[in-house]
Write a protein that holds these residues in place. Structure first.
Motif, PDB file in Angstrom:
ATOM      1  N   ALA A   1       0.813  -1.195  -0.033  1.00  0.00           N
ATOM      2  CA  ALA A   1       0.053   0.049   0.036  1.00  0.00           C
ATOM      3  C   ALA A   1       0.891   1.328  -0.053  1.00  0.00           C
ATOM      4  N   GLY A   2       0.433   2.218  -0.700  1.00  0.00           N
ATOM      5  CA  GLY A   2       1.010   3.529  -0.791  1.00  0.00           C
ATOM      6  C   GLY A   2       2.327   3.741  -2.123  1.00  0.00           C
ATOM      7  N   GLU A   3       2.474   2.437  -2.536  1.00  0.00           N
ATOM      8  CA  GLU A   3       3.469   2.299  -3.380  1.00  0.00           C
ATOM      9  C   GLU A   3       3.093   2.879  -4.799  1.00  0.00           C
ATOM     10  N   VAL A   4       3.619   3.447  -5.891  1.00  0.00           N
ATOM     11  CA  VAL A   4       3.318   3.777  -6.987  1.00  0.00           C
ATOM     12  C   VAL A   4       3.456   2.761  -8.093  1.00  0.00           C
ATOM     13  N   LEU A   5       2.533   2.589  -9.052  1.00  0.00           N
ATOM     14  CA  LEU A   5       2.482   1.695 -10.231  1.00  0.00           C
ATOM     15  C   LEU A   5       1.973   2.250 -11.335  1.00  0.00           C
ATOM     16  N   ILE A   6       2.798   2.134 -12.411  1.00  0.00           N
ATOM     17  CA  ILE A   6       2.487   2.546 -13.747  1.00  0.00           C
ATOM     18  C   ILE A   6       1.952   1.509 -14.645  1.00  0.00           C
ATOM     19  N   ASN A   7       0.612   1.784 -14.806  1.00  0.00           N
ATOM     20  CA  ASN A   7      -0.364   0.323 -15.747  1.00  0.00           C
ATOM     21  C   ASN A   7      -0.312   0.939 -17.033  1.00  0.00           C
ATOM     22  N   THR A   8      -0.156  -0.226 -17.855  1.00  0.00           N
ATOM     23  CA  THR A   8      -0.296   0.151 -19.561  1.00  0.00           C
ATOM     24  C   THR A   8      -1.319  -0.843 -19.930  1.00  0.00           C
ATOM     25  N   ALA A   9      -2.215  -0.609 -20.806  1.00  0.00           N
ATOM     26  CA  ALA A   9      -3.253  -1.664 -21.363  1.00  0.00           C
ATOM     27  C   ALA A   9      -3.735  -1.068 -22.724  1.00  0.00           C
ATOM     28  N   ALA A  10      -4.256  -2.006 -23.227  1.00  0.00           N
ATOM     29  CA  ALA A  10      -4.846  -1.698 -24.757  1.00  0.00           C
ATOM     30  C   ALA A  10      -6.539  -1.496 -24.626  1.00  0.00           C
ATOM     31  N   ILE A  11      -6.972  -0.252 -24.899  1.00  0.00           N
ATOM     32  CA  ILE A  11      -8.385   0.014 -24.451  1.00  0.00           C
ATOM     33  C   ILE A  11      -8.979   0.196 -26.107  1.00  0.00           C
ATOM     34  N   PRO A  12     -10.280  -0.378 -26.450  1.00  0.00           N
ATOM     35  CA  PRO A  12     -11.018  -1.366 -25.275  1.00  0.00           C
ATOM     36  C   PRO A  12     -10.253  -2.679 -25.028  1.00  0.00           C
ATOM     37  N   ILE A  13     -10.376  -3.066 -23.689  1.00  0.00           N
ATOM     38  CA  ILE A  13      -9.275  -4.123 -23.426  1.00  0.00           C
ATOM     39  C   ILE A  13      -9.858  -5.527 -24.142  1.00  0.00           C
ATOM     40  N   GLU A  14     -11.339  -5.830 -24.293  1.00  0.00           N
ATOM     41  CA  GLU A  14     -11.624  -7.180 -24.970  1.00  0.00           C
ATOM     42  C   GLU A  14     -11.215  -7.099 -26.327  1.00  0.00           C
ATOM     43  N   LYS A  15     -10.874  -5.959 -27.177  1.00  0.00           N
ATOM     44  CA  LYS A  15     -10.191  -6.207 -28.322  1.00  0.00           C
ATOM     45  C   LYS A  15      -8.987  -6.570 -28.477  1.00  0.00           C
ATOM     46  N   GLN A  16      -8.175  -6.542 -27.240  1.00  0.00           N
ATOM     47  CA  GLN A  16      -6.891  -7.037 -27.255  1.00  0.00           C
ATOM     48  C   GLN A  16      -5.790  -6.584 -28.627  1.00  0.00           C
ATOM     49  N   GLY A  17      -5.861  -5.286 -28.584  1.00  0.00           N
ATOM     50  CA  GLY A  17      -5.377  -4.527 -29.480  1.00  0.00           C
ATOM     51  C   GLY A  17      -3.814  -4.116 -28.957  1.00  0.00           C
ATOM     52  N   LYS A  18      -3.400  -3.095 -29.625  1.00  0.00           N
ATOM     53  CA  LYS A  18      -2.107  -2.784 -29.119  1.00  0.00           C
ATOM     54  C   LYS A  18      -1.954  -1.496 -28.010  1.00  0.00           C
ATOM     55  N   THR A  19      -0.977  -1.404 -27.034  1.00  0.00           N
ATOM     56  CA  THR A  19      -1.153  -0.854 -26.185  1.00  0.00           C
ATOM     57  C   THR A  19      -1.104   0.624 -26.410  1.00  0.00           C
ATOM     58  N   ASN A  20      -2.318   1.223 -25.874  1.00  0.00           N
ATOM     59  CA  ASN A  20      -2.381   2.608 -25.987  1.00  0.00           C
ATOM     60  C   ASN A  20      -2.915   3.526 -24.935  1.00  0.00           C
ATOM     61  N   MET A  21      -2.577   2.911 -23.626  1.00  0.00           N
ATOM     62  CA  MET A  21      -2.924   3.585 -22.366  1.00  0.00           C
ATOM     63  C   MET A  21      -2.128   3.456 -21.371  1.00  0.00           C
ATOM     64  N   LEU A  22      -1.920   4.705 -20.525  1.00  0.00           N
ATOM     65  CA  LEU A  22      -1.047   4.664 -19.243  1.00  0.00           C
ATOM     66  C   LEU A  22      -1.895   5.157 -18.135  1.00  0.00           C
ATOM     67  N   LYS A  23      -1.642   4.424 -16.977  1.00  0.00           N
ATOM     68  CA  LYS A  23      -2.324   5.132 -15.954  1.00  0.00           C
ATOM     69  C   LYS A  23      -1.569   4.915 -14.581  1.00  0.00           C
ATOM     70  N   VAL A  24      -1.159   6.039 -13.879  1.00  0.00           N
ATOM     71  CA  VAL A  24      -0.722   6.211 -12.580  1.00  0.00           C
ATOM     72  C   VAL A  24      -1.407   5.594 -11.667  1.00  0.00           C
ATOM     73  N   THR A  25      -0.945   4.716 -10.689  1.00  0.00           N
ATOM     74  CA  THR A  25      -1.945   4.225  -9.696  1.00  0.00           C
ATOM     75  C   THR A  25      -1.160   4.193  -8.431  1.00  0.00           C
ATOM     76  N   VAL A  26      -1.772   4.425  -7.224  1.00  0.00           N
ATOM     77  CA  VAL A  26      -1.180   4.168  -5.985  1.00  0.00           C
ATOM     78  C   VAL A  26      -1.878   3.135  -5.389  1.00  0.00           C
ATOM     79  N   VAL A  27      -0.960   2.274  -4.974  1.00  0.00           N
ATOM     80  CA  VAL A  27      -1.475   1.003  -4.507  1.00  0.00           C
ATOM     81  C   VAL A  27      -2.304   1.141  -2.837  1.00  0.00           C
ATOM     82  N   GLU A  28      -3.648   0.609  -2.878  1.00  0.00           N
ATOM     83  CA  GLU A  28      -4.365   0.902  -1.751  1.00  0.00           C
ATOM     84  C   GLU A  28      -4.173  -0.154  -0.705  1.00  0.00           C
TER      85      GLU A  28
END
Length: 477
Positions: free
Chosen positions: A450-477
């Motif tokens: 908890a409290g650590e930072v993670l950088i998440n990458t994914a492809a949106i929309p996720i069900e299409k399983q396309g190329k990576t096009n998204m970044l999100k900065v998350t703080v672990v809860e």
């Protein structure tokens, strides 16, 4: 099972010394990530047993140990010679023949049928890893080549032959290789090693066979010939990964050029986001002693500093007396270099820009940049093809790289790639839910808190399983 964890991966060659399940399990616990099957030795049933043992360990202990099936390629050997070997005397003449015979002081058999047609007077022939050296005097262009002994010694049966100046006409995949390739593909082996690669075409030919079989195996091009160095850019572009095979490379080319070639190949592979293995004689003296030489320790450390994805052991773990101590030693060296803050994330050279992946590359590079600037604990990515994993890893980020995929073959294949830890995940409801899920899984595994930072990458929309096009900065809860 708690594994010891290095960013630089360890490849160990399997053989009689590492065949028992308990020995292999101990080696994996000590740091082995990929097991290499060397098809130059051993029978199919031995390799089958090894594959079954590795798969058993993967299932039982929830690990993802990859398998590299290393094809022999057009390795030229001499045939059988009389008992006790032949003594080659400096200045004496000897015939090399393509007619099968038991070698004696007058003639030796070579397994390379077009040798008399391919070789020219004045060319060098090296036997037994270059320990013995002959010079071609003349060839009858049919079945016999007359040679002079330049550096003599005792020659025993089935020793390897290197022809540094000869244009060898043997195909890259021999009949025997094709049989072994089918065996490897039937067993869904993740990586196939192709020996004595000369051109990018060699890789393309092998890829064609693999895709016709409908298997996802990836290719490691073994660089060990002068022609491969001449065509290195085309080979790296065509292959999935590269091995700096310093054994034959150091016989086919002057020894003193090999260290700089190693650095050049590693640099180019990183630029192309292709994993690269440094191999041969890394801890050679440990085949018979439980302690390495200082030079060997330096060699392993320098390969890590060069930026290799993986370091490889051959005889040390296949036939050596101390397979487990070897792995512990290598893991210690690797870990010590990694923990002493070496600049593993030295700037990556710009590689060739591919239009099709330009955007996802930019996202991956940004993820690494962002991770550095937020002091993130991890970069967490979803991938089906593995492309994102190779790309992020090539920047050698300081943050840990956690890859989630529903592709089971990829899980084991990524065990070769620098710094990557892969996990199975197959829920694709929504991007937000996926990110929450995977971050939670890392927390459960005690990899982040908890409290650590993670950088998440994914492809949106996720069900299409396309190329990576998204970044999100998350703080672990």
């Amino acid at each position: 099972m708690k594994l010891s964890y290095n960013r630089t991966k360890i490849v160990a060659t399997m053989g009689p010394a590492s065949a028992k399940k308990e020995v292999l399990l101990a080696m994996i616990k000590a740091g082995v990530n990929v097991c290499r099957l060397n098809f130059s030795h051993g029978k199919a049933e031995d390799h089958q047993k090894t594959i079954d043992t590795i798969r058993e360990i993967n299932a039982q202990y929830k690990v993802n140990i990859g398998i590299l099936a290393d094809l022999q390629g057009p390795k030229i050997r001499i045939g059988l010679v009389k008992d006790g070997g032949i003594h080659l005397v400096n200045g004496k003449h000897i015939d090399i023949t393509t007619k099968e015979c038991i070698g004696d002081d007058n003639q030796i058999y070579i397994t390379y049928t077009t040798f008399p047609q391919d070789v020219q007077a004045g060319e060098t022939i090296l036997l037994d890893d270059g320990k013995l050296q002959l010079k071609v005097i003349e060839t009858n262009r049919k079945d016999t080549v007359k040679c002079e002994v330049l550096h003599g010694g005792i020659l025993t049966s089935r020793k390897g032959v290197n022809l540094p100046n000869t244009k060898v006409s043997i195909p890259s995949l021999t009949e025997e290789d094709l049989v072994n390739l089918q065996f490897a593909l039937q067993n869904d082996v993740e990586w196939i090693g192709l020996s004595f690669v000369r051109t990018g075409e060699d890789i393309v030919d092998l890829k064609r066979i693999i895709s016709q079989s409908g298997k996802p195996s990836k290719i490691i091009a073994k660089v060990e010939k002068p022609e491969a160095i001449d065509n290195i850019d085309a080979i790296i572009a065509a292959t999935d990964g590269v091995m700096v095979a310093r054994g034959d490379l150091g016989v086919e080319m002057p020894l003193e050029v090999v260290p700089m070639l190693q650095k050049m190949i590693v640099r180019k592979c990183r630029a192309a986001s292709k994993p690269v293995i440094v191999a041969t004689q890394m801890l050679e003296s440990m085949i018979t002693t439980p302690r390495p030489t200082r030079a060997e320790v330096n060699d392993v450390a320098n390969s890590v500093l060069d930026g290799a994805d993986a370091v490889m052991l051959s005889g040390e773990t296949s036939v050596g007396e101390f397979p487990l101590i070897v792995i512990e030693t290598m893991a210690k060296i690797v870990r010590n270099v990694e923990e002493s803050g070496y600049p593993f994330n030295a700037a990556k050279e710009a590689g060739a820009v591919s239009v099709s992946n330009y955007l996802s590359n930019a996202v991956c590079e940004s993820a690494v940049y962002l991770a550095g600037h937020t002091n993130a604990a991890g970069i967490v990515s979803m991938t089906v093809s593995g492309y994102t994993a190779f790309e992020i890893s090539s920047y050698r980020p300081k943050a840990s790289t956690y890859i989630f995929t529903s592709n089971k073959t990829l899980l084991n294949a990524l065990s070769l790639v620098w710094g990557v830890r892969a996990f199975y995940y197959d829920q694709l409801e929504s991007t937000d839910k996926t990110i929450t899920d995977v971050n939670e899984m890392l927390k459960q595994e005690n990899l982040v808190e908890a409290g650590e930072v993670l950088i998440n990458t994914a492809a949106i929309p996720i069900e299409k399983q396309g190329k990576t096009n998204m970044l999100k900065v998350t703080v672990v809860e």
